[in-house]
Write a protein that holds these residues in place. Structure first.
Motif, PDB file in Angstrom:
ATOM      1  N   MET A  49      13.857 -20.469   8.500  1.00 48.54           N
ATOM      2  CA  MET A  49      13.640 -19.194   8.596  1.00 48.54           C
ATOM      3  C   MET A  49      13.418 -18.628   9.866  1.00 48.54           C
ATOM      4  SD  MET A  49      13.738 -17.754   5.852  1.00 48.54           S
ATOM      5  CE  MET A  49      14.065 -18.645   3.974  1.00 48.54           C
ATOM      6  N   PHE A  50      13.762 -19.637  11.192  1.00 53.55           N
ATOM      7  CA  PHE A  50      13.718 -19.113  12.557  1.00 53.55           C
ATOM      8  C   PHE A  50      14.657 -18.060  12.621  1.00 53.55           C
ATOM      9  CE2 PHE A  50      15.538 -19.920  16.644  1.00 53.55           C
ATOM     10  CZ  PHE A  50      14.601 -19.727  17.616  1.00 53.55           C
ATOM     11  N   GLN A  51      14.100 -17.017  13.380  1.00 62.01           N
ATOM     12  CA  GLN A  51      14.651 -15.889  13.835  1.00 62.01           C
ATOM     13  C   GLN A  51      14.901 -14.764  12.560  1.00 62.01           C
ATOM     14  OE1 GLN A  51      17.836 -16.190  16.475  1.00 62.01           O
ATOM     15  NE2 GLN A  51      16.512 -16.940  18.109  1.00 62.01           N
ATOM     16  N   LEU A  52      14.530 -15.248  11.234  1.00 63.52           N
ATOM     17  CA  LEU A  52      14.629 -14.493  10.174  1.00 63.52           C
ATOM     18  C   LEU A  52      13.232 -13.990   9.706  1.00 63.52           C
ATOM     19  CD1 LEU A  52      17.058 -16.601   8.029  1.00 63.52           C
ATOM     20  CD2 LEU A  52      17.596 -14.501   9.284  1.00 63.52           C
ATOM     21  N   VAL A  53      12.144 -14.646   9.900  1.00 64.81           N
ATOM     22  CA  VAL A  53      10.725 -14.376   9.501  1.00 64.81           C
ATOM     23  C   VAL A  53       9.966 -14.618  10.826  1.00 64.81           C
ATOM     24  CG1 VAL A  53       8.750 -14.783   8.072  1.00 64.81           C
ATOM     25  CG2 VAL A  53      10.922 -14.874   7.113  1.00 64.81           C
ATOM     26  N   ASP A  54       9.496 -13.642  11.353  1.00 66.07           N
ATOM     27  CA  ASP A  54       8.612 -13.531  12.534  1.00 66.07           C
ATOM     28  C   ASP A  54       7.012 -13.646  12.239  1.00 66.07           C
ATOM     29  OD1 ASP A  54      10.738 -13.733  14.404  1.00 66.07           O
ATOM     30  OD2 ASP A  54      10.759 -11.253  14.482  1.00 66.07           O
ATOM     31  N   ASP A  55       6.703 -13.319  11.062  1.00 65.06           N
ATOM     32  CA  ASP A  55       5.293 -13.324  10.613  1.00 65.06           C
ATOM     33  C   ASP A  55       4.454 -14.549  10.500  1.00 65.06           C
ATOM     34  OD1 ASP A  55       7.139 -11.278   9.178  1.00 65.06           O
ATOM     35  OD2 ASP A  55       5.146 -10.306   8.795  1.00 65.06           O
ATOM     36  N   ARG A  56       3.281 -14.417  10.650  1.00 63.17           N
ATOM     37  CA  ARG A  56       2.389 -15.597  10.311  1.00 63.17           C
ATOM     38  C   ARG A  56       1.761 -15.761   8.992  1.00 63.17           C
ATOM     39  NH1 ARG A  56       0.870 -18.225  15.163  1.00 63.17           N
ATOM     40  NH2 ARG A  56       1.647 -16.952  17.154  1.00 63.17           N
ATOM     41  N   CYS A  57       1.398 -16.610   8.658  1.00 58.05           N
ATOM     42  CA  CYS A  57       0.825 -17.082   7.449  1.00 58.05           C
ATOM     43  C   CYS A  57      -0.656 -16.497   7.274  1.00 58.05           C
ATOM     44  CB  CYS A  57       0.767 -18.413   6.832  1.00 58.05           C
ATOM     45  SG  CYS A  57       2.538 -19.264   6.791  1.00 58.05           S
ATOM     46  N   LEU A  58      -0.810 -15.783   6.388  1.00 55.67           N
ATOM     47  CA  LEU A  58      -2.043 -15.156   6.059  1.00 55.67           C
ATOM     48  C   LEU A  58      -3.133 -16.005   4.894  1.00 55.67           C
ATOM     49  CD1 LEU A  58      -1.356 -11.281   6.121  1.00 55.67           C
ATOM     50  CD2 LEU A  58      -2.435 -12.831   8.100  1.00 55.67           C
ATOM     51  N   ASP A  59      -4.159 -15.740   4.612  1.00 55.05           N
ATOM     52  CA  ASP A  59      -4.966 -16.446   3.441  1.00 55.05           C
ATOM     53  C   ASP A  59      -4.600 -15.941   2.242  1.00 55.05           C
ATOM     54  OD1 ASP A  59      -5.997 -14.120   3.188  1.00 55.05           O
ATOM     55  OD2 ASP A  59      -8.006 -14.525   4.380  1.00 55.05           O
ATOM     56  N   ASP A  60      -5.320 -16.229   1.187  1.00 51.95           N
ATOM     57  CA  ASP A  60      -4.909 -16.054  -0.289  1.00 51.95           C
ATOM     58  C   ASP A  60      -5.789 -14.868  -0.465  1.00 51.95           C
ATOM     59  OD1 ASP A  60      -7.204 -17.600  -0.387  1.00 51.95           O
ATOM     60  OD2 ASP A  60      -6.186 -19.278  -1.656  1.00 51.95           O
ATOM     61  N   ASN A  61      -6.216 -13.962  -0.076  1.00 53.45           N
ATOM     62  CA  ASN A  61      -7.036 -13.120  -0.363  1.00 53.45           C
ATOM     63  C   ASN A  61      -6.547 -11.876  -1.146  1.00 53.45           C
ATOM     64  OD1 ASN A  61      -9.044 -10.790  -0.479  1.00 53.45           O
ATOM     65  ND2 ASN A  61      -9.751 -11.022   1.711  1.00 53.45           N
ATOM     66  N   MET A  62      -6.331 -12.274  -2.565  1.00 51.47           N
ATOM     67  CA  MET A  62      -5.883 -11.272  -3.282  1.00 51.47           C
ATOM     68  C   MET A  62      -6.240  -9.966  -3.352  1.00 51.47           C
ATOM     69  SD  MET A  62      -4.920 -11.675  -7.442  1.00 51.47           S
ATOM     70  CE  MET A  62      -3.743 -13.116  -7.347  1.00 51.47           C
ATOM     71  N   GLU A  63      -7.738  -9.630  -3.174  1.00 49.30           N
ATOM     72  CA  GLU A  63      -8.443  -8.450  -3.059  1.00 49.30           C
ATOM     73  C   GLU A  63      -7.786  -7.569  -1.979  1.00 49.30           C
ATOM     74  OE1 GLU A  63     -10.647  -6.834  -5.107  1.00 49.30           O
ATOM     75  OE2 GLU A  63     -11.679  -8.444  -6.096  1.00 49.30           O
ATOM     76  N   GLU A  64      -7.667  -8.065  -0.855  1.00 53.67           N
ATOM     77  CA  GLU A  64      -7.263  -7.383   0.439  1.00 53.67           C
ATOM     78  C   GLU A  64      -5.604  -7.100   0.188  1.00 53.67           C
ATOM     79  OE1 GLU A  64      -7.005  -5.254   3.772  1.00 53.67           O
ATOM     80  OE2 GLU A  64      -8.822  -5.927   2.764  1.00 53.67           O
ATOM     81  N   MET A  65      -4.963  -8.196  -0.371  1.00 56.18           N
ATOM     82  CA  MET A  65      -3.382  -8.187  -0.505  1.00 56.18           C
ATOM     83  C   MET A  65      -3.244  -6.894  -1.375  1.00 56.18           C
ATOM     84  SD  MET A  65      -0.780 -10.992  -1.703  1.00 56.18           S
ATOM     85  CE  MET A  65      -1.587 -12.332  -0.930  1.00 56.18           C
TER      86      MET A  65
END
Length: 346
Positions: A49-65
Motif C-alpha cells: 500500500m506504499f503511496q496508495l494509503v498515507d493514513d495511520r492506523c487508529l484504535d478500535d473505538n467504535m463509538e467514535e468511529m
C-alpha cells in the motif's frame, strides 16, 4: 461517497477489504482501525500500500468511529464486535461483521462451539446472515450483517440448490473441504510456519470445527428440517483458496441435464456464481483473487450419490469480497461495484 471504517484493518481479511475498497468508486476509507498498530502508517504494515494509503492506523473505538463513517466493517476475532456494538451505534451506521458473532442464531450453540460468552444476544434475531445469493432482499434492509464464514460460503452455495429442490437426502451430506493458510489469519502460530505447512496436507478440527453449526443452520433452512452433517477441513500448502467436495445420496435417479437445470435456475442471474460445464471440476487457481465461486457436480450412478464441488478465494468471496458485496446491497449500489476484477493467473 460512502465513508468506511474498518476495525481489524491489518489482518488478512482487513487488508483485503482495503485493497478492494481502494478500487470502489462509491466508497472512501476514513478509519484504518488496528489495536496492534495504533499510530503506525498503514503502508508500513502492508508495504503493497506504499503511496496508495498515507493514513495511520487508529484504535478500535467504535463509538467514535460511528460519528465519522457510514459503515463499519469488523474484521476481528470472535467476541469483539459483540462486545462493542450497541443501539446508539446501529442507529448511526451500518455494521458488517466478518467474525462469527452474529452468524449463529442460537446463542447457546455459539457459546458451545466458540467457547466464549455472547455479549450481544439481543441482536441475534435482527442480524441478517449475509450470504448475498440467498438472503439478498433481507441484506438490503439490514443494520447489522453477519458476513458468512469462508467454508460455509463455499459449502452452502455448492449444495443449496439440490437440497432446496429435494433432490438429495439431507441425512447423508458429507463435506470435505481444503483451505490455504491465509484462512488461519496473520497471527504467528507454529502450525502455520512454512516448515510446518510446506509439502504437507492435514485434516484439522475433525468433528469439532466451529464452522459446522453455521453450515448446519443454513442448510437446515434450505432443507426445511434439522440437519446434522459431517464436515472435515484440511490445510493445504497454498496461500489462498478453498475447495469443497461434498457428497450426498440422491433421492431418485437424475440426469446431468436435470441437475444442471437446477443449478442454472438458481445461479444463472448471479454475478459471482459460475456453474461449470459437464466434467469440468472447480479449481482454486481459476478463482484466485476474485469474488467468484465456481460450482460443479458429478453424478455417480454406481453409488446413487452426487458429488457437489465448489472453489473460491477464502479472502475475497470468503471474507472481504462478500463483505463489500453486502455493503453494496445495503447502500443500494451495483452489487458488483469494486468486485469486477477477473481472477488472477498464474
Amino acid at each position: 461517497m460512502i465513508k468506511v471504517g474498518i476495525i481489524g484493518a491489518t489482518g488478512y481479511a482487513g487488508g483485503e477489504l482495503v485493497r478492494l475498497l481502494l478500487g470502489h468508486k462509491e466508497a472512501e476509507i476514513k478509519w484504518y482501525g488496528s489495536r496492534s498498530y495504533v499510530d503506525q502508517k498503514y503502508a508500513k504494515v502492508y508495504q503493497n500500500m506504499f503511496q496508495l494509503v498515507d493514513d495511520r492506523c487508529l484504535d478500535d473505538n467504535m463509538e467514535e468511529m460511528a460519528k465519522q463513517v457510514d459503515v463499519i466493517f469488523t474484521a476481528t476475532p470472535q467476541g469483539l464486535c459483540a462486545s462493542l456494538v450497541n443501539d446508539d451505534i446501529l442507529n448511526k451506521v451500518k455494521v458488517i461483521d466478518l467474525s462469527a458473532d452474529f452468524r449463529i442464531k442460537d446463542a447457546a450453540v455459539y457459546e458451545e462451539w466458540y467457547g466464549i460468552e455472547h455479549k450481544a444476544k439481543q441482536y441475534l434475531d435482527e442480524a441478517v446472515y449475509g450470504l448475498c445469493e440467498i438472503n439478498r432482499e433481507a441484506v438490503k434492509k439490514a443494520r447489522l450483517v453477519a458476513n458468512p464464514g469462508c467454508y460455509p460460503t463455499c459449502s452452502i452455495l455448492s449444495i443449496y440448490p439440490l437440497l432446496k429442490e429435494g433432490l438429495i437426502d439431507p441425512s447423508t451430506v458429507i463435506i470435505d473441504a481444503k483451505s490455504g493458510t491465509s484462512g488461519a489469519g496473520r497471527g504467528a502460530k507454529v502450525d502455520n510456519l512454512f516448515c510446518e505447512v510446506n509439502e504437507n496436507i492435514k485434516a484439522y478440527g475433525v468433528a469439532t470445527h466451529r464452522h459446522t453449526p453455521e453450515i448446519e443452520q443454513e442448510l437446515s433452512l434450505a432443507a426445511g428440517e434439522p440437519m446434522t452433517i459431517s464436515f472435515t477441513p484440511h490445510l493445504v500448502p497454498m496461500q489462498r483458496g478453498i475447495l469443497v467436495t461434498a457428497y450426498a445420496s440422491l433421492k431418485r435417479e437424475v440426469t446431468w441435464e436435470e441437475v444442471k437445470e437446477v443449478y442454472d435456475r438458481y445461479y444463472d442471474k448471479e454475478r459471482f456464481v459460475r456453474v461449470l460445464e459437464q466434467d469440468v471440476c472447480p479449481q482454486t487457481r481459476w478463482v484466485e483473487g476474485s469474488n467468484y465461486v465456481d460450482v460443479g457436480f458429478k453424478i455417480d450412478p454406481r453409488t446413487k450419490r452426487i458429488i457437489m464441488m465448489g472453489a473460491m478465494d477464502n479472502l475475497v468471496k470468503g471474507a472481504a469480497g462478500q463483505a463489500v458485496q453486502n455493503m453494496n446491497l445495503v447502500f443500494g449500489l451495483d452489487e458488483a461495484e469494486g468486485l469486477r476484477m477477473a481472477p488472477l493467473f498464474p
